[in-house]
Scaffold this motif. Structure first.
Motif, short mmCIF file in Angstrom:
data_model
loop_
_atom_site.label_atom_id
_atom_site.label_comp_id
_atom_site.label_asym_id
_atom_site.label_seq_id
_atom_site.Cartn_x
_atom_site.Cartn_y
_atom_site.Cartn_z
N LEU A 100 0.85 -1.18 0.00
CA LEU A 100 0.00 0.00 0.00
C LEU A 100 0.89 1.24 0.00
CD1 LEU A 100 -2.80 1.35 0.24
CD2 LEU A 100 -2.54 1.19 2.74
N GLY A 101 0.81 2.04 -1.07
CA GLY A 101 1.65 3.23 -1.12
C GLY A 101 1.69 3.85 -2.49
N ASP A 102 2.30 5.03 -2.56
CA ASP A 102 2.47 5.77 -3.80
C ASP A 102 3.80 5.37 -4.42
OD1 ASP A 102 2.79 7.61 -5.81
OD2 ASP A 102 2.46 9.38 -4.56
N ALA A 103 3.77 4.88 -5.65
CA ALA A 103 5.00 4.42 -6.31
C ALA A 103 6.01 5.55 -6.48
CB ALA A 103 4.67 3.82 -7.67
N ALA A 104 5.52 6.79 -6.49
CA ALA A 104 6.43 7.93 -6.63
C ALA A 104 7.21 8.20 -5.35
CB ALA A 104 5.65 9.18 -7.04
N ASN A 105 6.70 7.71 -4.23
CA ASN A 105 7.37 7.92 -2.95
C ASN A 105 8.02 6.65 -2.41
OD1 ASN A 105 6.54 10.62 -2.84
ND2 ASN A 105 4.57 10.06 -1.94
N ALA A 106 7.84 5.54 -3.14
CA ALA A 106 8.38 4.26 -2.67
C ALA A 106 9.89 4.23 -2.81
CB ALA A 106 7.75 3.12 -3.46
N ARG A 107 10.51 3.46 -1.95
CA ARG A 107 11.96 3.31 -2.00
C ARG A 107 12.29 1.83 -2.16
NH1 ARG A 107 11.45 7.60 -3.18
NH2 ARG A 107 12.17 9.55 -2.23
N PHE A 108 12.42 1.41 -3.41
CA PHE A 108 12.75 0.03 -3.70
C PHE A 108 14.26 -0.16 -3.69
CE2 PHE A 108 8.84 0.97 -6.16
CZ PHE A 108 7.97 0.15 -5.46
N LYS A 109 14.67 -1.35 -3.33
CA LYS A 109 16.10 -1.65 -3.33
C LYS A 109 16.58 -1.78 -4.76
CE LYS A 109 16.09 -4.10 1.11
NZ LYS A 109 16.38 -5.40 1.79
N PRO A 110 17.80 -1.36 -5.04
CA PRO A 110 18.34 -1.50 -6.40
C PRO A 110 18.60 -2.96 -6.75
CG PRO A 110 20.06 -0.77 -4.89
CD PRO A 110 18.78 -0.75 -4.11
#
Length: 200
Positions: A100-110
């Motif tokens: 649940l979240g905004d993909a523009a604010n998400a922090r995915f691991k590289p």
């Protein structure tokens, strides 16, 4: 003036409550299947679905990565994810994680995913370029991101019908996602395929 996050929340809160109607009108089978296949995923791969909604991409992604692969779906609407959970339960998919979240604010691991897909979602994410950037950041080297979204018809007279076909506040007609992506990533190879008389 573009759409706001408030507009998005209102629209998808309603869509999520009647997910069977949303699914029927947004199935876009050929588009979703083509977008998923363009990622060239293999069994056991991991894939990120940006703006996954009710999980309409999941059948195609699951077929490609298999039960040993991993699928992560992110969406800002609780109600849309509720629809996705129903599909996961119905088909007994044990390899799908919902966020649940905004993909523009998400922090995915590289270097995490073998593919990233965004289907009919970037046009309704206010900061769509940041969502694209986050998706690309999470990709493994040499892997692909597939974007499938709405745009104006290639045959311009048909655009007079656009207000009737896409009345929802969730679609920002001022966005040119293709041009934005090209400008933001000029050195990236971008292949374009059109569907539905050029409106997708």
């Amino acid at each position: 003036m573009g759409i706001s996050q408030r507009d998005i929340n209102q629209v998808y809160h309603s869509h999520g409550k009647i997910s069977f109607l949303y699914d029927a009108s947004h199935r876009l089978t050929n588009l979703r299947k083509a977008a998923a296949e363009s990622l060239q995923l293999e069994q056991g791969d991991s894939v990120l679905d940006i703006g996954c909604g009710t999980g309409l991409n999941f059948p195609f992604l699951h077929h490609l990565v298999g039960k040993n692969g991993k699928i992560a779906g992110i969406d800002i609407s609780k109600n849309m994810l509720f629809g996705a959970r129903k599909k996961i339960k119905k088909y007994r998919w044990g390899n799908i994680k919902l966020i649940l979240g905004d993909a523009a604010n998400a922090r995915f691991k590289p270097n995490t995913f073998d593919g990233v897909i965004a289907t009919i979602s970037l046009s309704c994410i206010p900061n769509h370029l940041q969502a694209i950037s986050n998706g690309l950041f999470s990709l493994k080297r040499g892997k692909r991101m597939a974007i499938a979204d709405g745009k104006h018809f290639s045959f311009k007279p048909l655009n007079l019908l656009m207000p009737l076909l896409r009345w929802s506040k969730s679609w920002d007609s001022n966005k040119n996602i293709i041009a934005d992506a090209k400008n933001a990533y000029p050195e990236t190879s971008i292949t374009i395929r059109e569907f539905a008389l050029g409106s997708q």
